[in-house]
Scaffold this active site. Structure first.
Site, PDB file in Angstrom:
ATOM      1  CE  LYS A  95     -12.638  -0.666  -3.667  1.00 42.11           C
ATOM      2  NZ  LYS A  95     -11.895  -0.629  -2.427  1.00 42.11           N
ATOM      3  CE  LYS A 103      -4.220   0.144  -0.031  1.00 48.23           C
ATOM      4  NZ  LYS A 103      -5.329  -0.282   0.612  1.00 48.23           N
ATOM      5  CE  LYS A 148      -5.231  -5.518  -4.289  1.00 47.74           C
ATOM      6  NZ  LYS A 148      -6.481  -4.946  -4.763  1.00 47.74           N
TER       7      LYS A 148
HETATM    8  P1  ATP Z   1      -7.683  -0.635  -2.193  1.00 48.41           P
HETATM    9  O1  ATP Z   1      -6.695  -0.392  -3.288  1.00 48.41           O
HETATM   10  O2  ATP Z   1      -8.218   0.632  -1.608  1.00 48.41           O
HETATM   11  O3  ATP Z   1      -7.187  -1.600  -1.135  1.00 48.41           O
HETATM   12  P2  ATP Z   1      -9.031  -2.770  -3.483  1.00 48.41           P
HETATM   13  O4  ATP Z   1      -9.252  -2.647  -4.932  1.00 48.41           O
HETATM   14  O5  ATP Z   1      -7.884  -3.635  -3.037  1.00 48.41           O
HETATM   15  O6  ATP Z   1      -8.938  -1.306  -2.883  1.00 48.41           O
HETATM   16  P3  ATP Z   1     -10.704  -3.664  -1.309  1.00 48.41           P
HETATM   17  O7  ATP Z   1     -11.835  -2.796  -0.873  1.00 48.41           O
HETATM   18  O8  ATP Z   1      -9.441  -3.631  -0.517  1.00 48.41           O
HETATM   19  O9  ATP Z   1     -10.372  -3.292  -2.836  1.00 48.41           O
HETATM   20  O10 ATP Z   1     -11.177  -5.175  -1.423  1.00 48.41           O
HETATM   21  C1  ATP Z   1     -12.534  -5.543  -1.652  1.00 48.41           C
HETATM   22  C2  ATP Z   1     -12.572  -6.977  -2.133  1.00 48.41           C
HETATM   23  O11 ATP Z   1     -12.106  -7.047  -3.495  1.00 48.41           O
HETATM   24  C3  ATP Z   1     -11.695  -7.966  -1.346  1.00 48.41           C
HETATM   25  O12 ATP Z   1     -12.416  -9.166  -1.130  1.00 48.41           O
HETATM   26  C4  ATP Z   1     -10.516  -8.220  -2.241  1.00 48.41           C
HETATM   27  O13 ATP Z   1      -9.997  -9.528  -2.069  1.00 48.41           O
HETATM   28  C5  ATP Z   1     -11.129  -8.078  -3.637  1.00 48.41           C
HETATM   29  N1  ATP Z   1     -10.141  -7.602  -4.609  1.00 48.41           N
HETATM   30  C6  ATP Z   1      -9.504  -6.415  -4.572  1.00 48.41           C
HETATM   31  N2  ATP Z   1      -8.691  -6.272  -5.638  1.00 48.41           N
HETATM   32  C7  ATP Z   1      -8.806  -7.409  -6.358  1.00 48.41           C
HETATM   33  C8  ATP Z   1      -8.205  -7.876  -7.569  1.00 48.41           C
HETATM   34  N3  ATP Z   1      -7.333  -7.135  -8.239  1.00 48.41           N
HETATM   35  N4  ATP Z   1      -8.558  -9.101  -8.036  1.00 48.41           N
HETATM   36  C9  ATP Z   1      -9.459  -9.860  -7.365  1.00 48.41           C
HETATM   37  N5  ATP Z   1     -10.057  -9.488  -6.209  1.00 48.41           N
HETATM   38  C10 ATP Z   1      -9.742  -8.274  -5.707  1.00 48.41           C
HETATM   39 MG    MG Z   2      -7.360  -3.777  -0.930  1.00 43.37          MG
END
Ligand code: ATP
Ligand code: MG
Length: 399
Positions: free
Chosen positions: A267, A162, A264
Protein backbone atom coordinates in the site's frame (compact mmCIF):
# COMPACT_ATOMS: atom_id res chain seq x y z
CA UNK A 1 -15.64 -12.35 -4.64
CA UNK A 2 -14.49 -15.57 -6.21
CA UNK A 3 -11.28 -16.07 -4.34
CA UNK A 4 -9.86 -19.50 -3.73
CA UNK A 5 -9.18 -19.14 -0.01
CA UNK A 6 -10.87 -21.57 2.28
CA UNK A 7 -10.25 -21.72 5.98
CA UNK A 8 -9.91 -25.49 5.66
CA UNK A 9 -6.84 -25.04 3.49
CA UNK A 10 -4.99 -22.96 6.05
CA UNK A 11 -1.90 -24.26 7.77
CA UNK A 12 -2.61 -24.24 11.48
CA UNK A 13 -0.38 -25.76 14.14
CA UNK A 14 -1.76 -28.99 15.50
CA UNK A 15 -2.54 -28.65 19.18
CA UNK A 16 -0.84 -31.23 21.45
CA UNK A 17 -4.18 -32.76 22.38
CA UNK A 18 -4.82 -33.51 18.68
CA UNK A 19 -1.39 -35.15 18.32
CA UNK A 20 -2.12 -37.28 21.39
CA UNK A 21 -5.52 -38.26 20.04
CA UNK A 22 -3.87 -39.42 16.82
CA UNK A 23 -1.32 -41.62 18.61
CA UNK A 24 -4.03 -43.39 20.62
CA UNK A 25 -5.59 -44.64 17.37
CA UNK A 26 -2.46 -46.76 16.83
CA UNK A 27 -2.84 -48.72 20.09
CA UNK A 28 -3.30 -52.50 19.73
CA UNK A 29 -6.24 -52.86 22.13
CA UNK A 30 -9.05 -50.56 21.09
CA UNK A 31 -10.41 -48.55 24.00
CA UNK A 32 -14.15 -47.78 24.16
CA UNK A 33 -15.00 -44.75 22.02
CA UNK A 34 -15.08 -41.56 24.05
CA UNK A 35 -17.61 -38.84 23.23
CA UNK A 36 -16.16 -36.25 20.83
CA UNK A 37 -14.62 -33.41 22.82
CA UNK A 38 -16.29 -30.04 22.16
CA UNK A 39 -14.44 -27.81 19.73
CA UNK A 40 -12.40 -25.18 21.52
CA UNK A 41 -13.55 -21.65 20.78
CA UNK A 42 -10.83 -19.75 18.95
CA UNK A 43 -10.09 -16.07 19.36
CA UNK A 44 -8.84 -14.68 16.07
CA UNK A 45 -7.25 -11.26 15.60
CA UNK A 46 -5.79 -9.56 12.56
CA UNK A 47 -5.24 -6.00 11.41
CA UNK A 48 -4.68 -3.86 8.35
CA UNK A 49 -3.05 -0.45 8.22
CA UNK A 50 -4.92 2.56 6.83
CA UNK A 51 -1.94 3.43 4.64
CA UNK A 52 -3.93 3.62 1.42
CA UNK A 53 -6.54 1.71 -0.48
CA UNK A 54 -6.04 -2.06 -0.09
CA UNK A 55 -4.66 -3.91 -3.09
CA UNK A 56 -5.09 -7.41 -4.45
CA UNK A 57 -2.07 -8.59 -2.38
CA UNK A 58 -3.90 -7.58 0.81
CA UNK A 59 -6.99 -9.29 -0.54
CA UNK A 60 -5.41 -12.60 -1.51
CA UNK A 61 -2.95 -12.60 1.41
CA UNK A 62 -5.28 -11.54 4.21
CA UNK A 63 -8.79 -10.22 3.59
CA UNK A 64 -10.11 -13.25 1.68
CA UNK A 65 -8.97 -15.42 4.57
CA UNK A 66 -10.83 -13.15 7.01
CA UNK A 67 -13.97 -13.61 4.90
CA UNK A 68 -13.60 -17.40 5.03
CA UNK A 69 -13.24 -17.28 8.82
CA UNK A 70 -16.45 -15.25 9.16
CA UNK A 71 -18.30 -17.75 6.96
CA UNK A 72 -16.88 -20.62 9.00
CA UNK A 73 -17.94 -18.98 12.29
CA UNK A 74 -21.49 -18.56 10.95
CA UNK A 75 -21.71 -22.38 10.67
CA UNK A 76 -20.50 -23.04 14.23
CA UNK A 77 -22.86 -23.58 17.18
CA UNK A 78 -23.27 -20.37 19.20
CA UNK A 79 -21.70 -21.86 22.37
CA UNK A 80 -18.36 -22.61 20.68
CA UNK A 81 -18.37 -19.98 17.94
CA UNK A 82 -15.00 -18.32 17.25
CA UNK A 83 -14.55 -14.73 18.42
CA UNK A 84 -13.18 -12.63 15.58
CA UNK A 85 -11.51 -9.22 15.88
CA UNK A 86 -10.45 -7.38 12.72
CA UNK A 87 -8.89 -3.98 13.17
CA UNK A 88 -7.88 -0.93 11.18
CA UNK A 89 -4.53 -0.34 12.87
CA UNK A 90 -4.11 3.44 12.65
CA UNK A 91 -1.25 3.69 15.17
CA UNK A 92 0.90 1.58 12.85
CA UNK A 93 0.30 4.00 9.99
CA UNK A 94 2.09 6.71 12.05
CA UNK A 95 5.40 4.88 11.70
CA UNK A 96 5.73 6.55 8.29
CA UNK A 97 5.04 10.28 7.63
CA UNK A 98 1.32 11.07 7.35
CA UNK A 99 -0.81 13.95 6.14
CA UNK A 100 -3.64 14.33 8.75
CA UNK A 101 -6.49 14.95 6.27
CA UNK A 102 -5.40 12.05 4.13
CA UNK A 103 -4.99 9.71 7.09
CA UNK A 104 -8.46 10.63 8.36
CA UNK A 105 -9.97 9.75 4.96
CA UNK A 106 -7.97 6.54 4.63
CA UNK A 107 -8.94 5.32 8.10
CA UNK A 108 -12.58 5.83 7.26
CA UNK A 109 -12.23 4.21 3.84
CA UNK A 110 -10.46 1.17 5.24
CA UNK A 111 -13.27 0.73 7.75
CA UNK A 112 -15.77 0.91 4.88
CA UNK A 113 -13.72 -1.70 2.98
CA UNK A 114 -14.03 -4.16 5.87
CA UNK A 115 -17.80 -3.61 6.04
CA UNK A 116 -18.12 -3.93 2.25
CA UNK A 117 -16.36 -7.31 2.46
CA UNK A 118 -19.17 -8.47 4.75
CA UNK A 119 -16.88 -9.10 7.73
CA UNK A 120 -19.39 -7.92 10.33
CA UNK A 121 -22.37 -9.91 9.06
CA UNK A 122 -24.64 -10.54 12.03
CA UNK A 123 -24.08 -14.29 12.51
CA UNK A 124 -20.44 -15.21 13.01
CA UNK A 125 -19.51 -11.61 12.29
CA UNK A 126 -16.32 -10.06 13.58
CA UNK A 127 -15.80 -7.06 15.81
CA UNK A 128 -14.55 -4.47 13.30
CA UNK A 129 -12.83 -1.54 14.99
CA UNK A 130 -10.20 1.17 14.89
CA UNK A 131 -7.16 0.20 16.97
CA UNK A 132 -6.47 3.91 17.66
CA UNK A 133 -9.88 4.24 19.37
CA UNK A 134 -8.90 1.59 21.95
CA UNK A 135 -6.15 3.20 24.08
CA UNK A 136 -5.23 -0.12 25.74
CA UNK A 137 -3.24 -1.05 22.60
CA UNK A 138 -0.69 1.70 23.27
CA UNK A 139 -0.72 0.97 26.98
CA UNK A 140 0.05 -2.73 26.54
CA UNK A 141 2.72 -1.91 23.95
CA UNK A 142 4.56 0.05 26.65
CA UNK A 143 4.51 -2.91 29.03
CA UNK A 144 5.81 -5.18 26.27
CA UNK A 145 8.52 -2.65 25.29
CA UNK A 146 10.00 -3.14 28.73
CA UNK A 147 10.78 -6.83 28.06
CA UNK A 148 11.78 -6.62 24.36
CA UNK A 149 15.50 -6.71 23.47
CA UNK A 150 16.42 -3.89 21.05
CA UNK A 151 18.87 -6.08 19.15
CA UNK A 152 16.03 -8.47 18.29
CA UNK A 153 14.15 -5.55 16.68
CA UNK A 154 17.29 -4.36 14.89
CA UNK A 155 17.58 -7.76 13.20
CA UNK A 156 14.07 -7.60 11.75
CA UNK A 157 13.88 -7.02 8.02
CA UNK A 158 10.69 -4.94 7.92
CA UNK A 159 12.08 -1.54 9.02
CA UNK A 160 14.86 -1.72 6.45
CA UNK A 161 12.54 -2.54 3.58
CA UNK A 162 10.03 0.14 4.69
CA UNK A 163 12.78 2.79 4.80
CA UNK A 164 14.14 1.63 1.44
CA UNK A 165 10.66 2.02 -0.11
CA UNK A 166 10.09 5.43 1.48
CA UNK A 167 13.44 6.76 0.34
CA UNK A 168 13.24 5.20 -3.09
CA UNK A 169 16.58 3.49 -2.41
CA UNK A 170 17.96 1.04 -4.96
CA UNK A 171 18.68 -1.53 -2.30
CA UNK A 172 18.35 -2.04 1.44
CA UNK A 173 22.16 -1.78 1.69
CA UNK A 174 21.77 2.00 1.25
CA UNK A 175 19.73 2.11 4.48
CA UNK A 176 21.29 2.39 7.93
CA UNK A 177 20.02 2.94 11.46
CA UNK A 178 20.77 6.69 11.46
CA UNK A 179 17.56 7.08 9.38
CA UNK A 180 15.48 5.01 11.77
CA UNK A 181 12.80 6.38 14.10
CA UNK A 182 11.93 4.61 17.34
CA UNK A 183 8.29 4.06 16.30
CA UNK A 184 9.27 2.22 13.12
CA UNK A 185 11.73 0.05 15.05
CA UNK A 186 9.18 -0.71 17.79
CA UNK A 187 6.32 -1.38 15.37
CA UNK A 188 6.44 -5.18 15.87
CA UNK A 189 6.02 -4.68 19.64
CA UNK A 190 2.83 -2.67 19.06
CA UNK A 191 1.70 -5.47 16.74
CA UNK A 192 2.37 -8.00 19.52
CA UNK A 193 0.26 -5.83 21.84
CA UNK A 194 -2.59 -5.74 19.27
CA UNK A 195 -2.63 -9.53 19.20
CA UNK A 196 -2.08 -10.34 22.87
CA UNK A 197 -4.62 -7.80 24.12
CA UNK A 198 -7.48 -10.06 22.98
CA UNK A 199 -5.91 -13.29 24.35
CA UNK A 200 -5.74 -14.27 20.71
CA UNK A 201 -5.29 -17.95 19.86
CA UNK A 202 -4.92 -17.58 16.05
CA UNK A 203 -3.61 -14.82 13.78
CA UNK A 204 -4.35 -15.03 10.03
CA UNK A 205 -1.68 -13.12 8.08
CA UNK A 206 0.32 -13.07 4.87
CA UNK A 207 3.86 -14.46 4.60
CA UNK A 208 5.48 -11.04 5.08
CA UNK A 209 4.27 -11.09 8.69
CA UNK A 210 5.80 -14.42 9.78
CA UNK A 211 8.81 -12.80 11.47
CA UNK A 212 6.59 -10.37 13.43
CA UNK A 213 4.36 -13.19 14.63
CA UNK A 214 7.38 -15.08 15.93
CA UNK A 215 8.24 -12.00 17.99
CA UNK A 216 4.66 -11.79 19.33
CA UNK A 217 4.81 -15.42 20.48
CA UNK A 218 8.21 -14.96 22.14
CA UNK A 219 7.12 -11.71 23.80
CA UNK A 220 4.05 -13.41 25.27
CA UNK A 221 6.27 -16.15 26.71
CA UNK A 222 8.85 -13.74 28.11
CA UNK A 223 6.15 -11.59 29.70
CA UNK A 224 4.33 -14.60 31.17
CA UNK A 225 7.58 -15.76 32.73
CA UNK A 226 8.52 -12.31 34.03
CA UNK A 227 5.06 -11.61 35.48
CA UNK A 228 3.24 -14.91 36.12
CA UNK A 229 0.71 -13.25 38.47
CA UNK A 230 -1.19 -15.24 41.12
CA UNK A 231 -3.40 -18.29 40.72
CA UNK A 232 -7.13 -17.55 40.87
CA UNK A 233 -7.40 -19.32 44.25
CA UNK A 234 -4.56 -17.13 45.57
CA UNK A 235 -2.34 -20.17 46.26
CA UNK A 236 0.97 -19.73 44.47
CA UNK A 237 2.20 -18.37 41.14
CA UNK A 238 -0.06 -18.11 38.10
CA UNK A 239 0.78 -19.05 34.50
CA UNK A 240 0.88 -15.53 33.10
CA UNK A 241 -1.81 -13.49 31.36
CA UNK A 242 -1.24 -14.24 27.68
CA UNK A 243 -2.19 -17.08 25.41
CA UNK A 244 0.58 -17.98 22.95
CA UNK A 245 -0.97 -17.29 19.54
CA UNK A 246 -0.69 -19.68 16.59
CA UNK A 247 0.04 -18.25 13.15
CA UNK A 248 -2.41 -19.05 10.35
CA UNK A 249 -0.25 -18.38 7.29
CA UNK A 250 -2.27 -17.92 4.15
CA UNK A 251 -1.76 -20.57 1.47
CA UNK A 252 -1.50 -17.80 -1.13
CA UNK A 253 2.06 -16.80 -2.02
CA UNK A 254 3.16 -13.21 -1.51
CA UNK A 255 1.85 -11.03 -4.33
CA UNK A 256 4.61 -9.02 -6.02
CA UNK A 257 4.74 -5.45 -7.33
CA UNK A 258 3.69 -5.00 -10.98
CA UNK A 259 6.62 -2.62 -11.55
CA UNK A 260 9.30 -4.63 -9.77
CA UNK A 261 8.48 -8.31 -9.36
CA UNK A 262 11.29 -8.72 -6.83
CA UNK A 263 9.41 -6.49 -4.35
CA UNK A 264 6.11 -7.17 -2.68
CA UNK A 265 2.99 -5.27 -3.65
CA UNK A 266 2.55 -2.64 -0.91
CA UNK A 267 0.00 0.00 0.00
CA UNK A 268 2.71 2.44 0.96
CA UNK A 269 4.81 1.97 -2.19
CA UNK A 270 4.73 5.27 -4.11
CA UNK A 271 3.68 4.16 -7.62
CA UNK A 272 -0.04 3.46 -8.16
CA UNK A 273 0.91 1.42 -11.23
CA UNK A 274 2.77 -1.08 -9.01
CA UNK A 275 -0.50 -2.40 -7.57
CA UNK A 276 -4.14 -3.06 -8.36
CA UNK A 277 -6.41 -1.41 -5.82
CA UNK A 278 -9.62 -3.19 -4.85
CA UNK A 279 -11.42 -0.04 -5.98
CA UNK A 280 -9.75 0.27 -9.41
CA UNK A 281 -12.06 0.72 -12.40
CA UNK A 282 -12.10 -1.97 -15.12
CA UNK A 283 -10.07 0.30 -17.40
CA UNK A 284 -7.43 0.92 -14.68
CA UNK A 285 -7.16 -2.83 -14.08
CA UNK A 286 -6.65 -3.51 -17.80
CA UNK A 287 -4.10 -0.68 -18.18
CA UNK A 288 -2.05 -1.68 -15.11
CA UNK A 289 -1.88 -5.34 -16.09
CA UNK A 290 -1.03 -4.46 -19.68
CA UNK A 291 1.96 -2.39 -18.52
CA UNK A 292 3.11 -4.87 -15.83
CA UNK A 293 6.85 -5.63 -16.08
CA UNK A 294 7.61 -9.08 -17.55
CA UNK A 295 10.55 -9.95 -19.86
CA UNK A 296 11.42 -10.24 -23.55
CA UNK A 297 11.05 -14.04 -23.78
CA UNK A 298 8.12 -15.13 -25.94
CA UNK A 299 5.26 -17.20 -24.54
CA UNK A 300 4.32 -17.95 -20.96
CA UNK A 301 6.23 -20.45 -18.80
CA UNK A 302 6.18 -21.04 -15.06
CA UNK A 303 9.72 -20.24 -14.03
CA UNK A 304 9.81 -18.01 -10.95
CA UNK A 305 13.63 -17.99 -10.74
CA UNK A 306 14.40 -16.63 -14.20
CA UNK A 307 11.01 -15.09 -15.06
CA UNK A 308 9.81 -13.39 -11.84
CA UNK A 309 7.53 -10.91 -13.66
CA UNK A 310 5.61 -13.63 -15.50
CA UNK A 311 5.47 -15.74 -12.32
CA UNK A 312 4.02 -12.80 -10.36
CA UNK A 313 1.17 -12.45 -12.89
CA UNK A 314 0.52 -16.20 -12.89
CA UNK A 315 0.18 -16.13 -9.11
CA UNK A 316 -2.42 -13.39 -9.27
CA UNK A 317 -4.21 -15.33 -12.01
CA UNK A 318 -4.21 -18.46 -9.90
CA UNK A 319 -5.41 -16.56 -6.82
CA UNK A 320 -8.50 -15.24 -8.59
CA UNK A 321 -9.30 -18.23 -10.82
CA UNK A 322 -8.39 -21.17 -8.61
CA UNK A 323 -6.45 -22.77 -11.49
CA UNK A 324 -2.90 -24.11 -10.96
CA UNK A 325 -0.11 -21.80 -12.18
CA UNK A 326 1.42 -24.47 -14.45
CA UNK A 327 -1.85 -25.18 -16.17
CA UNK A 328 -2.46 -21.46 -16.79
CA UNK A 329 1.05 -21.18 -18.26
CA UNK A 330 0.38 -24.08 -20.66
CA UNK A 331 -2.69 -22.32 -22.06
CA UNK A 332 -0.57 -19.32 -23.10
CA UNK A 333 2.53 -21.00 -24.55
CA UNK A 334 2.18 -19.41 -28.01
CA UNK A 335 4.21 -16.47 -29.33
CA UNK A 336 1.56 -13.90 -28.35
CA UNK A 337 1.12 -15.70 -25.02
CA UNK A 338 2.09 -12.92 -22.63
CA UNK A 339 -0.27 -10.41 -24.21
CA UNK A 340 -3.13 -12.93 -24.28
CA UNK A 341 -2.47 -14.00 -20.72
CA UNK A 342 -2.51 -10.36 -19.57
CA UNK A 343 -5.87 -9.78 -21.28
CA UNK A 344 -7.39 -12.85 -19.66
CA UNK A 345 -5.90 -11.97 -16.29
CA UNK A 346 -7.44 -8.49 -16.41
CA UNK A 347 -10.87 -10.09 -17.04
CA UNK A 348 -10.47 -12.53 -14.16
CA UNK A 349 -9.35 -9.85 -11.67
CA UNK A 350 -12.02 -7.41 -12.84
CA UNK A 351 -14.83 -9.90 -12.38
CA UNK A 352 -13.39 -10.99 -8.99
CA UNK A 353 -13.60 -7.40 -7.69
CA UNK A 354 -16.84 -6.25 -9.35
CA UNK A 355 -19.36 -6.89 -6.57
CA UNK A 356 -17.02 -5.53 -3.87
CA UNK A 357 -16.56 -2.26 -5.79
CA UNK A 358 -20.32 -1.61 -5.90
CA UNK A 359 -20.79 -2.38 -2.21
CA UNK A 360 -17.83 -0.21 -1.17
CA UNK A 361 -19.08 2.80 -3.17
CA UNK A 362 -22.50 2.44 -1.52
CA UNK A 363 -21.23 2.09 2.07
CA UNK A 364 -18.61 4.84 2.00
CA UNK A 365 -21.30 7.44 1.29
CA UNK A 366 -23.27 6.47 4.42
CA UNK A 367 -21.33 8.57 6.90
CA UNK A 368 -23.84 8.28 9.76
CA UNK A 369 -23.92 4.49 9.47
CA UNK A 370 -20.11 4.28 9.36
CA UNK A 371 -19.74 6.45 12.47
CA UNK A 372 -22.24 4.31 14.34
CA UNK A 373 -20.43 1.09 13.35
CA UNK A 374 -17.09 2.63 14.41
CA UNK A 375 -18.44 3.53 17.85
CA UNK A 376 -19.98 0.10 18.33
CA UNK A 377 -16.79 -1.70 17.20
CA UNK A 378 -14.59 0.35 19.56
CA UNK A 379 -16.99 -0.29 22.46
CA UNK A 380 -16.95 -4.06 21.96
CA UNK A 381 -13.18 -4.25 21.44
CA UNK A 382 -12.53 -2.04 24.45
CA UNK A 383 -14.57 -4.28 26.72
CA UNK A 384 -12.22 -7.21 25.95
CA UNK A 385 -9.10 -5.01 26.00
CA UNK A 386 -9.90 -3.52 29.41
CA UNK A 387 -10.39 -6.96 30.94
CA UNK A 388 -6.93 -8.07 29.75
CA UNK A 389 -5.25 -4.84 30.90
CA UNK A 390 -6.75 -5.30 34.36
CA UNK A 391 -5.02 -8.68 34.55
CA UNK A 392 -1.76 -7.27 33.19
CA UNK A 393 -1.71 -4.48 35.79
CA UNK A 394 -2.48 -6.96 38.56
CA UNK A 395 0.35 -9.28 37.41
CA UNK A 396 2.86 -6.41 37.18
CA UNK A 397 1.80 -4.57 40.33
CA UNK A 398 0.55 -1.35 38.71
CA UNK A 399 -3.06 -1.95 39.80
P1 ATP B 1 2.15 -1.13 3.93
O1 ATP B 1 2.93 -0.97 2.66
O2 ATP B 1 1.64 0.18 4.45
O3 ATP B 1 2.88 -1.93 4.99
P2 ATP B 1 0.76 -3.46 3.14
O4 ATP B 1 0.29 -3.53 1.74
O5 ATP B 1 2.02 -4.21 3.47
O6 ATP B 1 0.85 -1.93 3.55
P3 ATP B 1 -0.47 -4.17 5.65
O7 ATP B 1 -1.57 -3.31 6.18
O8 ATP B 1 0.90 -3.98 6.21
O9 ATP B 1 -0.42 -3.97 4.06
O10 ATP B 1 -0.85 -5.70 5.79
C1 ATP B 1 -2.20 -6.16 5.84
C2 ATP B 1 -2.22 -7.64 5.54
O11 ATP B 1 -1.98 -7.85 4.13
C3 ATP B 1 -1.16 -8.48 6.27
O12 ATP B 1 -1.75 -9.68 6.73
C4 ATP B 1 -0.13 -8.79 5.21
O13 ATP B 1 0.50 -10.04 5.44
C5 ATP B 1 -0.97 -8.84 3.94
N1 ATP B 1 -0.19 -8.44 2.76
C6 ATP B 1 0.36 -7.23 2.56
N2 ATP B 1 0.97 -7.18 1.36
C7 ATP B 1 0.82 -8.40 0.80
C8 ATP B 1 1.24 -8.98 -0.44
N3 ATP B 1 1.94 -8.29 -1.32
N4 ATP B 1 0.90 -10.27 -0.70
C9 ATP B 1 0.18 -10.98 0.20
N5 ATP B 1 -0.25 -10.50 1.39
C10 ATP B 1 0.06 -9.22 1.70
MG1 MG C 1 2.89 -4.07 5.46
Amino acid sequence: MSVRASAASLRVQLPRSAARAYSTTLEATPSPPSPPSPRRRRTIFSGIQPTGVPHIGNHLGALSQWQSLVKEAAQQPAESRDSLFFSVVGLHALTVPQDPARLRAERRDMFAVLLALGLDDAKGGAVIFHQDQVPEHAELAWYLNTVTPVNRLMRMTSWKSKLATLRNANSEDEIDDSMLQLGLLAYPVLQAADILLYKTSHVPVGHDQAQHLELARDTAQIFNRAYPGRRKDGKGKGKGVFRIPDVMLTTHPRIQSLRNPLEKMSKSAPHPSSKIFLTDSPSDIHAKIKSAVTDSIQGVTWDPETRPGVAALLQIFSGYSGEEVQSIARRFEGTRGIMEMKESLAEVVESGLRSFRGEFERIRKETGYLEEREREGARRAREAAQATMKEVRAAVGTD
